[in-house]
Design an enzyme around this catalytic site. Structure first.
Site, mmCIF file in Angstrom:
data_model
loop_
_atom_site.group_PDB
_atom_site.id
_atom_site.type_symbol
_atom_site.label_atom_id
_atom_site.label_comp_id
_atom_site.label_asym_id
_atom_site.label_seq_id
_atom_site.Cartn_x
_atom_site.Cartn_y
_atom_site.Cartn_z
ATOM 1 N N SER A 220 0.800 -1.226 0.000
ATOM 2 C CA SER A 220 0.000 0.000 0.000
ATOM 3 C C SER A 220 0.835 1.279 0.000
ATOM 4 O O SER A 220 0.287 2.368 -0.106
ATOM 5 C CB SER A 220 -0.952 0.006 1.203
ATOM 6 O OG SER A 220 -0.223 -0.005 2.407
ATOM 7 N N LYS B 61 -6.889 3.592 8.381
ATOM 8 C CA LYS B 61 -5.962 4.606 7.888
ATOM 9 C C LYS B 61 -6.572 6.009 7.988
ATOM 10 O O LYS B 61 -5.881 6.978 8.324
ATOM 11 C CB LYS B 61 -5.573 4.287 6.441
ATOM 12 C CG LYS B 61 -4.738 3.018 6.305
ATOM 13 C CD LYS B 61 -4.478 2.661 4.851
ATOM 14 C CE LYS B 61 -3.660 1.386 4.737
ATOM 15 N NZ LYS B 61 -3.425 0.966 3.346
#
Length: 833
Positions: free
Chosen positions: A739, A782
């Site tokens: 990511s 996140k």
């Protein structure tokens, strides 16, 4: 018998020489100079012994008969001892002088008798020890020159002492050794010499070949007696051990016989007195009473009846009796036909789930859907749920709430570290202490066939030489197979389809694919700070106050203090550490209350600046995004087992070529960095070519040379002549995953071009080699991490835009989201113009 005869036995029938038994002439003083040697394998003979030698028809040749008749003597020598018997000579004809010991026994032939099968029985009398000094021929007969020996004996007190010691030892052995019978004792007393006595006792001990040969070669009688005492002591020790073993066996047999007779007598006495039946009769009666009225499947009932018939025929003193009785007890105790009546009230179930858990909306909705289907179709049992999420988010307690909402019994057992498949499928009854697996044990404890069974920590199953428990679970968790689950102990099918299985795990990646395919995954994400505050206010504080003997009048904590405590000490996704910190504060409150004694107690209400005094140094430093980042530094977003986090990616240019990576990066992250580096290098080369093309149109052909030099200068500056060092801080923390692809690519680009990143910008997304931005996971965590760090702008993959719906509106407020499909969009949004 002695000799090489394929059809004859290897045993020796030996007797002591006696005039009454065998008519023998007086032993001459002169012996033949040459004799035939008959090799013997494993039955030594000593002087003074009489033994028959059986020779087959093919072995007793005319040459042998002529030689024996001419001399009247034959020599018996042992074949040299070899551990590998396959290497022994197969017949007399193949034995050579090198294959035998030179010292043997010279024997006088007493009688020759031809047997009906053609073989010849030669009766020999051992006369003297001798040595084969020279082999005259080896084929067809083994003939040798002889050197005859006499015993070396001196009559003195020491020899008399040896003789008496030998006789005493033999008397002790005569009680347990069958060789030392009365005939042997009589022969010992009538022995013509001490040497003959030693040879007689040595033969009775059945020495092995090396020891017998050593004894045969010992001419000094005193030395022979010394060796004999050692052999007798060894024989006595072995005999004592044999007697001890025999006595123990006899004691056990006598004990069992005594118990059996006493039980039989007790039965007769009870029958005469009209007393109640014995233990076996009571067991049989109880089993039959327990079976009455039970609706047990036909296969299981047939197995029970078969074992019951066996039990009736087995004596209750037999070990097999307890094995069969235990099996029948298990079969009867299992809830074949006993179930709990379910409660299908949707409203009640919803209230229970809301009462016990805060948040977890996806999990609650899935459970409500399951209950709705059960209400429409009661026989619906085809779902295996798996609650996956970080520690402490309420997976186990959610399973209990499901059982409570359904009105079923609940049972939990942990699979963590389980390495033996017998824990699931049971042991076979052939093993001592065998019992069914954990699943049937659980059903026996809850006493119903439709409980909620929680398979906790399914991602931590082990594997060993004893089997693979994960493979054993495939049958259990397959709705198409578990209706006929066969436990190794029962060996009959049991229906597990009525059981609602709920598995839990922290990381589904470690669950085998075949097992994962049989379960429906319900992911439970971590709690936000606001959710933790609500959970703490509604459940944790009341529970800890009660546990520590406090009331609301003794303890008070504001929301601001609670948020700071969670941020500084309990940032994990679950609530366990938060509960531990509240427990610490409760202990502090209890100490203050007790310390004040009878004085008016002051309510314990810590302030934000007092938390460090009660809870110790701050564990987590507040994450705040840096402002005015230099070129080559970018803020990324990461997912961890403890929730989301911001991640600063730093790059610098060094002399050299290529690039290096530090920060304890995993294989996937290393590949992402390589892709980012390659893509940015290609991107910069394309931009340079495009810029040169535009300049070429303006300046014409004359400026072409100058533009080419400018192009080489740009390439050599960052992509050829510089080594790029990329680092992710917190080097002690392992990092992996794809990511951070666009974040690392942007760091490379910013360093190469010298353009800085806008402040309060963070991003996440996987980068392909063609610049596409690929989707990633953990969006909710996140975003929450970015919110805590004060991030105002988040770049994320376009395909992850739908995941923003899982983030509560209050956490999305104040953040601008940019879904991107290609890296070009990242450059336009993130870089300072």
């Amino acid at each position: 018998m002695i000799g090489y005869d394929d059809d004859a036995s290897d045993e020796i029938e030996v007797r002591v020489a006696a005039p009454a038994d065998v008519e023998t002439d007086e032993i001459p003083k002169v012996f033949p100079k040459e004799v035939v040697i008959i090799p013997i394998v494993n039955s030594p003979i000593f002087p003074g012994m009489i033994a028959p030698i059986i020779l087959g028809e093919d072995k007793y040749t005319p040459e042998l008969d002529a030689h024996l008749s001419a001399t009247g003597y034959v020599a018996l020598n042992l074949v040299k001892f070899k551990e590998n018997l396959d290497e022994m000579p197969p017949s007399i004809e193949e034995v050579r002088g090198k294959d035998i010991y030179t010292v043997g026994v010279l024997c006088k032939i007493v009688k020759k008798l031809k047997l009906p099968d053609g073989s010849v029985n030669v009766l020999v009398h051992g006369v003297k020890r001798y040595r084969a000094i020279k082999f005259m021929q080896e084929e067809p007969l083994l003939v040798t020159k002889t050197e005859v020996f006499d015993d070396i004996s001196e009559s003195d007190e020491e020899l008399d002492a040896y003789t008496r010691s030998i006789i005493n030892q033999v008397k002790k052995l005569s009680e347990i050794n069958p060789y030392f019978n009365e005939e042997m004792k009589l022969a010992m007393l009538n022995s013509p010499s001490p040497g003959a006595l030693a040879d007689l006792v040595a033969f009775a001990l059945s020495l092995d070949v090396p020891e017998a040969q050593d004894f045969l070669e010992t001419l000094v009688v005193k030395k022979r007696f010394g060796k004999l005492l050692v052999y007798l002591k060894r024989e006595k020790d072995v005999a004592d051990i044999q007697k001890k073993i025999s006595d123990e066996v006899n004691d056990k047999v006598n004990k069992y016989q005594k118990e059996y007779f006493l039980r039989e007598q007790l039965k007769v006495i009870r029958q005469e007195l009209g007393m109640e039946e014995d233990d076996k009769a009571r067991d049989l009666k109880k089993i039959k009473e327990d079976l009455a009225g039970r609706d047990i499947p036909e296969e299981a009932m047939n197995a029970i009846k078969e074992e019951l018939e066996r039990l009736e025929s087995i004596p209750d003193a037999s070990p097999e009796y307890n094995i069969v009785r235990t099996y029948l007890t298990w079969m009867i105790d299992l809830p074949w036909d006993i179930g709990t009546k379910e409660n299908m009230d949707i409203e009640r179930a919803h209230k229970i789930l809301e009462r016990d858990h805060y948040g977890l909306e996806k999990a609650k909705r899935r459970i409500m859907e399951f209950l709705a289907v059960r209400q429409l179709r009661p026989n619906y049992d085809g779902t295996i749920l798996c609650l996956a999420g970080p520690p402490g988010v309420g997976k186990t307690s959610l399973g209990k709430s499901i059982a409570d909402a359904l009105g079923r019994k609940f049972y939990r057992f942990s699979l963590g570290g389980m390495r033996d498949e017998a824990e699931i499928k049971g042991h076979r009854r052939t093993y001592i202490g065998a019992m069914p697996g954990k699943l049937l044990q659980a059903l026996k404890r809850v006493k119903v066939n439709n409980p909620v069974i929680m398979l906790d920590e399914i991602d931590k199953l082990g594997q060993s030489f004893q089997g693979d428990p994960a493979s054993a679970l495939l049958e259990v968790l397959d709705p198409e197979q578990n209706s006929t689950f066969i436990d190794n102990y029962l060996d009959v099918a049991f229906d597990l389809s009525k059981v609602l299985f709920i598995a839990t795990g922290n990381y589904i990646g470690s669950i085998p694919e075949a097992l994962l395919d049989r379960m429906e995954i319900i992911e439970l994400s971590g709690y936000t700070i606001e959710e933790k505050v609500s959970i703490c206010r509604r459940w944790v504080i009341p529970k800890q106050l009660k546990k520590h003997g406090l009331t609301n009048a003794d303890f008070q904590i504001s929301n601001d203090v609670m948020k700071q405590m969670i941020s500084d000490y309990a940032r994990e996704p679950g609530v366990r550490v938060m509960e531990q910190q509240i427990a610490k504060l409760c202990r502090c409150a209890a100490l203050e209350k007790v310390s004040r004694g009878k004085k008016k107690a002051k309510k314990f209400a810590p302030k934000p600046n007092e938390l460090e005094q009660y809870l110790g140094p701050i564990v987590y430093q507040s994450e705040k995004a840096e402002k005015n980042l230099p070129a080559g530094v970018v803020t990324g977003l990461a997912w961890t087992a403890y929730g989301g986090a911001i991640l600063s990616i730093e790059t610098i240019a060094l002399e050299g070529k290529g690039f290096r990576l530090t920060g304890q990066l995993g294989d996937v992250m290393n590949e992402s960095a390589t892709i980012a580096y390659s893509y940015v290098r290609q991107l910069l080369q394309g931009e340079t070519a495009e810029a040169l093309s535009k300049e070429k149109k303006k300046k014409g052909e004359e400026g072409q040379k100058q533009l080419e030099e400018q192009k080489r200068a740009i390439e050599n500056d960052f992509l050829a002549s510089h080594e790029i060092h990329l680092h992710l801080p917190a080097g002690a923390t392992p990092k992996d995953g794809p990511s951070a692809g666009i974040t690392m690519a942007l760091a490379f680009y910013s360093l190469a071009t010298g353009r800085r990143i806008k402040s309060s910008v963070a991003m996440t997304g996987e980068l392909s080699l063609t610049g596409k931005v690929m989707p990633v996971g953990g969006i909710k965590e996140k975003v929450l991490a970015a919110k805590r760090a004060g991030i105002k702008t988040i770049l994320l993959p376009y395909e992850n835009e739908k995941d923003l719906k899982e983030v509560p509106e209050r956490h999305r407020a104040g953040i601008k989201f940019y879904p991107v499909k290609h890296f070009d969009e990242v450059l336009k949004i993130a870089l300072v113009k």
